[in-house]
Design a protein around this motif. Structure first.
Motif, mmCIF file in Angstrom:
data_model
loop_
_atom_site.group_PDB
_atom_site.id
_atom_site.type_symbol
_atom_site.label_atom_id
_atom_site.label_comp_id
_atom_site.label_asym_id
_atom_site.label_seq_id
_atom_site.Cartn_x
_atom_site.Cartn_y
_atom_site.Cartn_z
ATOM 1 N N PRO A 68 42.934 41.337 -40.307
ATOM 2 C CA PRO A 68 43.330 41.854 -41.618
ATOM 3 C C PRO A 68 44.839 42.088 -41.701
ATOM 4 C CG PRO A 68 41.388 42.993 -40.818
ATOM 5 C CD PRO A 68 41.888 42.143 -39.675
ATOM 6 N N GLY A 69 45.412 41.676 -42.816
ATOM 7 C CA GLY A 69 46.843 41.860 -43.042
ATOM 8 C C GLY A 69 47.701 40.753 -42.474
ATOM 9 N N VAL A 70 47.106 39.832 -41.712
ATOM 10 C CA VAL A 70 47.869 38.710 -41.151
ATOM 11 C C VAL A 70 47.363 37.423 -41.793
ATOM 12 C CG1 VAL A 70 48.435 37.418 -39.067
ATOM 13 C CG2 VAL A 70 48.242 39.909 -38.975
ATOM 14 N N ALA A 71 48.248 36.751 -42.514
ATOM 15 C CA ALA A 71 47.857 35.523 -43.202
ATOM 16 C C ALA A 71 47.731 34.382 -42.197
ATOM 17 C CB ALA A 71 48.889 35.172 -44.270
ATOM 18 N N PRO A 72 46.651 33.615 -42.289
ATOM 19 C CA PRO A 72 46.504 32.472 -41.390
ATOM 20 C C PRO A 72 47.481 31.363 -41.772
ATOM 21 C CG PRO A 72 44.736 32.469 -42.987
ATOM 22 C CD PRO A 72 45.530 33.738 -43.213
ATOM 23 N N ASP A 73 47.690 30.428 -40.879
ATOM 24 C CA ASP A 73 48.560 29.279 -41.121
ATOM 25 C C ASP A 73 47.752 28.242 -41.905
ATOM 26 O OD1 ASP A 73 50.241 27.112 -41.102
ATOM 27 O OD2 ASP A 73 50.680 27.222 -38.951
ATOM 28 N N ILE A 74 47.761 28.366 -43.230
ATOM 29 C CA ILE A 74 46.952 27.500 -44.093
ATOM 30 C C ILE A 74 47.292 26.021 -43.895
ATOM 31 C CG2 ILE A 74 46.303 26.961 -46.487
ATOM 32 C CD1 ILE A 74 45.204 29.657 -45.544
ATOM 33 N N PRO A 75 48.588 25.632 -43.851
ATOM 34 C CA PRO A 75 48.873 24.208 -43.632
ATOM 35 C C PRO A 75 48.289 23.678 -42.315
ATOM 36 C CG PRO A 75 50.801 25.291 -44.513
ATOM 37 C CD PRO A 75 49.805 26.384 -44.173
ATOM 38 N N ALA A 76 48.272 24.491 -41.266
ATOM 39 C CA ALA A 76 47.698 24.045 -39.993
ATOM 40 C C ALA A 76 46.182 23.886 -40.109
ATOM 41 C CB ALA A 76 48.048 25.024 -38.883
ATOM 42 N N ILE A 77 45.534 24.817 -40.821
ATOM 43 C CA ILE A 77 44.087 24.697 -41.037
ATOM 44 C C ILE A 77 43.815 23.429 -41.840
ATOM 45 C CG2 ILE A 77 42.037 25.735 -42.098
ATOM 46 C CD1 ILE A 77 43.404 28.483 -41.632
ATOM 47 N N ALA A 78 44.609 23.199 -42.878
ATOM 48 C CA ALA A 78 44.443 22.004 -43.704
ATOM 49 C C ALA A 78 44.577 20.744 -42.846
ATOM 50 C CB ALA A 78 45.470 21.997 -44.833
ATOM 51 N N GLN A 79 45.572 20.698 -42.010
ATOM 52 C CA GLN A 79 45.805 19.518 -41.170
ATOM 53 C C GLN A 79 44.599 19.245 -40.271
ATOM 54 O OE1 GLN A 79 49.343 19.726 -38.768
ATOM 55 N NE2 GLN A 79 49.336 17.521 -38.415
ATOM 56 N N ARG A 80 43.985 20.296 -39.734
ATOM 57 C CA ARG A 80 42.790 20.119 -38.889
ATOM 58 C C ARG A 80 41.664 19.424 -39.642
ATOM 59 N NH1 ARG A 80 42.959 26.032 -37.181
ATOM 60 N NH2 ARG A 80 41.077 26.238 -38.427
ATOM 61 N N HIS A 81 41.682 19.557 -40.974
ATOM 62 C CA HIS A 81 40.602 19.003 -41.801
ATOM 63 C C HIS A 81 41.041 17.776 -42.607
ATOM 64 C CE1 HIS A 81 37.734 22.143 -40.816
ATOM 65 N NE2 HIS A 81 38.770 22.962 -40.812
ATOM 66 N N GLY A 82 42.136 17.153 -42.218
ATOM 67 C CA GLY A 82 42.561 15.919 -42.876
ATOM 68 C C GLY A 82 43.258 16.122 -44.201
ATOM 69 N N MET A 83 43.774 17.330 -44.441
ATOM 70 C CA MET A 83 44.475 17.641 -45.685
ATOM 71 C C MET A 83 45.954 17.845 -45.390
ATOM 72 S SD MET A 83 41.851 20.512 -47.160
ATOM 73 C CE MET A 83 42.794 20.840 -48.626
ATOM 74 N N ARG A 84 46.762 17.632 -46.418
ATOM 75 C CA ARG A 84 48.197 17.895 -46.297
ATOM 76 C C ARG A 84 48.658 18.619 -47.537
ATOM 77 N NH1 ARG A 84 53.218 15.606 -47.736
ATOM 78 N NH2 ARG A 84 52.190 14.005 -48.979
ATOM 79 N N PHE A 85 49.214 19.830 -47.344
ATOM 80 C CA PHE A 85 49.797 20.581 -48.454
ATOM 81 C C PHE A 85 51.245 20.155 -48.614
ATOM 82 C CE2 PHE A 85 46.101 23.133 -47.780
ATOM 83 C CZ PHE A 85 45.804 23.615 -49.031
ATOM 84 N N LEU A 86 51.691 20.002 -49.856
ATOM 85 C CA LEU A 86 53.076 19.635 -50.104
ATOM 86 C C LEU A 86 53.946 20.871 -49.977
ATOM 87 C CD1 LEU A 86 51.526 17.230 -51.191
ATOM 88 C CD2 LEU A 86 53.208 17.068 -53.002
ATOM 89 N N PRO A 87 55.208 20.689 -49.561
ATOM 90 C CA PRO A 87 56.100 21.846 -49.508
ATOM 91 C C PRO A 87 56.310 22.400 -50.923
ATOM 92 C CG PRO A 87 57.202 19.843 -48.728
ATOM 93 C CD PRO A 87 55.828 19.468 -49.154
ATOM 94 N N PRO A 88 56.568 23.703 -51.047
ATOM 95 C CA PRO A 88 56.806 24.274 -52.379
ATOM 96 C C PRO A 88 57.998 23.596 -53.036
ATOM 97 C CG PRO A 88 56.622 26.004 -50.722
ATOM 98 C CD PRO A 88 56.637 24.694 -49.992
ATOM 99 N N ALA A 89 57.928 23.458 -54.360
ATOM 100 C CA ALA A 89 59.048 22.865 -55.111
ATOM 101 C C ALA A 89 60.264 23.767 -54.989
ATOM 102 C CB ALA A 89 58.667 22.684 -56.574
ATOM 103 N N ALA A 90 61.426 23.154 -54.902
ATOM 104 C CA ALA A 90 62.686 23.921 -54.751
ATOM 105 C C ALA A 90 63.015 24.639 -56.038
ATOM 106 C CB ALA A 90 63.820 22.995 -54.357
#
Length: 150
Positions: free
Chosen positions: A128-150
Motif C-alpha cells: 500500500p502506498g507504493v505504485a507498481p511499475d506499470i510499464p514493466a507489468i505491461a511489457q511482461r504482457h506484450g504491451m507498450r505504454f507510450l511516454p507522456p506527451a511533452a
C-alpha cells in the motif's frame, strides 16, 4: 476444451482496480480457450489507460457516460451506444470524460489483457502506498505504454 455456458448477474463477479478504473470480467479467457474475453469497465473522470499498443484486437461499446478515446492520432469523445474497434498494433487509450463515471464493455481477441489487469490489481495492493511499475507489468504482457506527451 470442454466449453461451458457462462452467466453473470449484475453486481456479480470479481472487480479489479486497474489504472483508476474498475474492471469486472464478464467472460474470462479460460472460458473461451483464450479466443476472446469481455470486461465491464467503470471509468471515473480522467481515469483509464494512457495511450498504449499491443498485438491483440480490442473493441469497445459505451454503455453509459462519456469516454475520451485516443485511437491513432485521433481524439474523440464517445457516448452511450457508440462503438470502436481497435486492431492490434494501433495506439489507443481512453479515460472517463465527465464527472459521472462511464461504463464500457471491452472485448479483447485473442483474450490476452486479463493477465495484465490481474497483475496490476495484485501489485497495486501488494505494498500500500507504493505504485507498481506499470510499464514493466505491461511489457511482461506484450504491451507498450507510450511516454507522456511533452
Amino acid at each position: 476444451m470442454d466449453k461451458q455456458a457462462v452467466t453473470v448477474k449484475d453486481g456479480e463477479g470479481e472487480v479489479l482496480q486497474v489504472l483508476g478504473a474498475d474492471v469486472r470480467f464478464l467472460l474470462e479467457a479460460a472460458a473461451t480457450g483464450h479466443r476472446f474475453s469481455i470486461m465491464d469497465v467503470t471509468l471515473p473522470k480522467d481515469q483509464g489507460p494512457p495511450p498504449h499498443e499491443h498485438p491483440w484486437d480490442e473493441a469497445y461499446f459505451v454503455l453509459s457516460g462519456r469516454v475520451r478515446f485516443v485511437i491513432g492520432n485521433a481524439v474523440r469523445v464517445f457516448e452511450a451506444g457508440d462503438f470502436a474497434y481497435v486492431p492490434g498494433g494501433v495506439v489507443h487509450g481512453f479515460k472517463g470524460a465527465e464527472e459521472t463515471p462511464a461504463r464500457v464493455l471491452v472485448f479483447d481477441a485473442p483474450a490476452t489483457a486479463e493477465g495484465f489487469f490481474r497483475d496490476v490489481d495484485k501489485e497495486t495492493k501488494a505494498v500500500p502506498g507504493v505504485a507498481p511499475d506499470i510499464p514493466a507489468i505491461a511489457q511482461r504482457h506484450g504491451m507498450r505504454f507510450l511516454p507522456p506527451a511533452a
